[in-house]
Design an enzyme around this catalytic site. Structure first.
Site, PDB file in Angstrom:
ATOM      1  N   ASP A 124       0.823  -1.201   0.000  1.00 40.93           N
ATOM      2  CA  ASP A 124       0.000   0.000   0.000  1.00 40.93           C
ATOM      3  C   ASP A 124       0.861   1.256   0.000  1.00 40.93           C
ATOM      4  OD1 ASP A 124      -2.042   1.810   0.180  1.00 40.93           O
ATOM      5  OD2 ASP A 124      -2.573   1.363   2.247  1.00 40.93           O
ATOM      6  N   ASP A 331      -1.711   5.493  -5.881  1.00 39.25           N
ATOM      7  CA  ASP A 331      -2.018   4.679  -4.699  1.00 39.25           C
ATOM      8  C   ASP A 331      -2.244   3.228  -5.114  1.00 39.25           C
ATOM      9  OD1 ASP A 331      -2.818   3.641  -2.285  1.00 39.25           O
ATOM     10  OD2 ASP A 331      -4.519   4.986  -2.011  1.00 39.25           O
TER      11      ASP A 331
END
Length: 460
Positions: A124, A331
């Site tokens: 992440d 992201d």
């Protein structure tokens, strides 16, 4: 409040869930305007982590040999907020490569502890705190601290256990054992909490990182496994391990392969000579704006193109304004792409004009995607046309017609772009759905992001 986390489509092999990252309501000292900076810094994947981790990952790194589209490296404009680039590379003496499974998220297996215990974690780039599941469980196996000689708990007296650290906005408390404790309460009431600890990650049989600060979760979603937080925060995995660069190649799913395998690098990527780079927009350490995440990988997006036509969207919609709204970030922990209202409405107008009555009225998938259709996805993709996200220096992420739509179940396909504003997010987020079949490299030394076209399913 909730922030987009990882969205995923509903197919027979998918786990029904919400397509968002949820910003935690943090105790004991919630920060006003939490959605602004700390929500991006501490985006933990919630329901996505459920049973996705039951997939087994290949542990043995493989060599790479595949074609990439070669393009010259171009210069991009520097933001006035950018910091000076360091001329010295952080000490990371070797390259680590590993496969990962792509199932609406990048799920990697890392060897943690001494001796190493394999732990599956979501990669992440939108969060800082890395954490593993330390709750006793057999399937999938959680981390057992008692079996590791390098494991240690952080006491309350440790400097990190102080909320005054400017880029570590996770409030901490002392538990009854005088250990440093953290708690995340998600928007749906789910709790993730545990102790901050130190532990090594074994990147090869003979080499491990120094002890890194991780979260050791004692409570979370029932089948949750962990997060590998790799944003720009000083307590992210890549910052603590002093890794100069990392990269990944996300494969496309297909009817034959529902959970394909991609490649992940820490350190030098041998394919980087073909990449095109854009400079990150970085911000002074003390700069705080209510809607800005200073630790995100913020990129200088300039526009959106369909076919040869560039949409009439001001470049200011993709850059932080005086309050931080409009930031555009890369992201890996969010599946779909989300745009602020000024950009989203123009995209939707183009789609509506291109497909006419085929657009489903009064239909919104999971509260996020409302450009959806029944019928032939190939024909609809042809009508909408090829799309590209444009950046400074004439760099683009090109999205082919066959990658415009995602099947969300029941024969319904949706354009994989949602409205940020409807979810309380003031940022543009380029999710992993639009990073597929690309090498995406994050060069932390030169503060830039590189892209290289690839057939990621053939990269392993």
């Amino acid at each position: 409040m909730r922030k987009l986390e990882t969205a995923f489509s509903l197919s027979p092999s998918s786990i029904p869930s919400s397509p968002f990252k949820f910003a935690p309501t943090i105790t004991p000292t919630p920060t006003p305007n939490k959605m602004a900076s700390s929500s991006h810094s501490h985006t933990l994947l919630l329901l996505l982590l459920l049973s996705l981790f039951h997939l087994s990952l290949q542990k043995k790194p493989l060599s790479l040999s595949f074609p990439l589209t070669s393009s010259p490296i171009s210069k991009s404009l520097q933001s006035s907020a950018q910091l000076q680039t360091s001329s010295e590379s952080p000490p990371f003496p070797y390259t680590y490569k590993s496969t990962f499974r792509y199932s609406m998220a990048l799920i990697i297996s890392l060897p943690i502890g001494t001796p190493a215990q394999s732990q599956q974690m979501v990669v992440d780039t939108g969060s800082q705190l890395s954490w593993i599941q330390c709750r006793r469980r057999k399937a999938p196996p959680s981390f057992d601290p008692s079996l590791s000689s390098s494991f240690s708990l952080l006491p309350c007296t440790h400097p990190i256990c102080k909320p005054r650290i400017p880029d570590f906005t996770l409030p901490t408390t002392c538990d009854q054992n005088r250990l440093c404790h953290y708690s995340y309460f998600y928007a749906d009431g789910t709790l993730a909490e545990g102790n901050l600890v130190r532990e090594k990650i074994a990147l090869s049989p003979s080499r491990s990182t120094p002890p890194l600060i991780l979260g050791c979760a004692a409570a979370s979603a029932p089948d949750a496994e962990g997060i590998l937080g790799i944003n720009r925060g000083r307590l992210s995995f890549v910052s603590q391990a002093k890794i100069p660069s990392f990269s990944y190649c996300i494969p496309r799913s297909s009817r034959n392969i529902s959970n394909p395998t991609g490649m992940f690098y820490l350190g030098h990527n041998p394919n980087s000579r073909t990449f095109r780079y854009i400079n990150l927009l970085t911000f002074p350490e003390g700069q705080r704006m209510p809607n800005l995440d200073p630790l995100a990988y913020t990129v200088p997006m300039s526009g959106i193109r369909f076919g040869r036509r560039r949409l009439n969207v001001s470049a200011s919609a993709f850059r932080p304004d005086s309050g931080g709204s409009g930031q555009t970030m890369i992201d890996s922990g969010t599946q779909y792409t989300f745009l602020v209202e000024a950009a989203y409405q123009v995209v939707k107008q183009h789609v509506a004009a291109a497909v006419g009555p085929r657009l489903k009225r009064d239909y919104v998938y999971q509260g996020a995607l409302d450009m959806c259709f029944d019928g032939n996805a190939i024909e609809i993709g042809r009508l909408i046309g090829e799309m590209a996200f444009q950046f400074d220096g004439a760099v683009e992420i090109s999205i082919g017609r066959d990658r415009i739509l995602d099947h969300v179940g029941g024969g319904v396909h949706c354009v994989a772009i949602g409205r940020s504003e409807a979810l309380g997010v003031a940022s543009n987020i380029i999710g992993n759905f639009h990073q597929r079949n690309l090498w995406v490299e994050f060069d932390l030394v030169r503060r830039r992001v590189g892209f290289g076209v690839a057939e990621c399913s053939k990269a392993v």
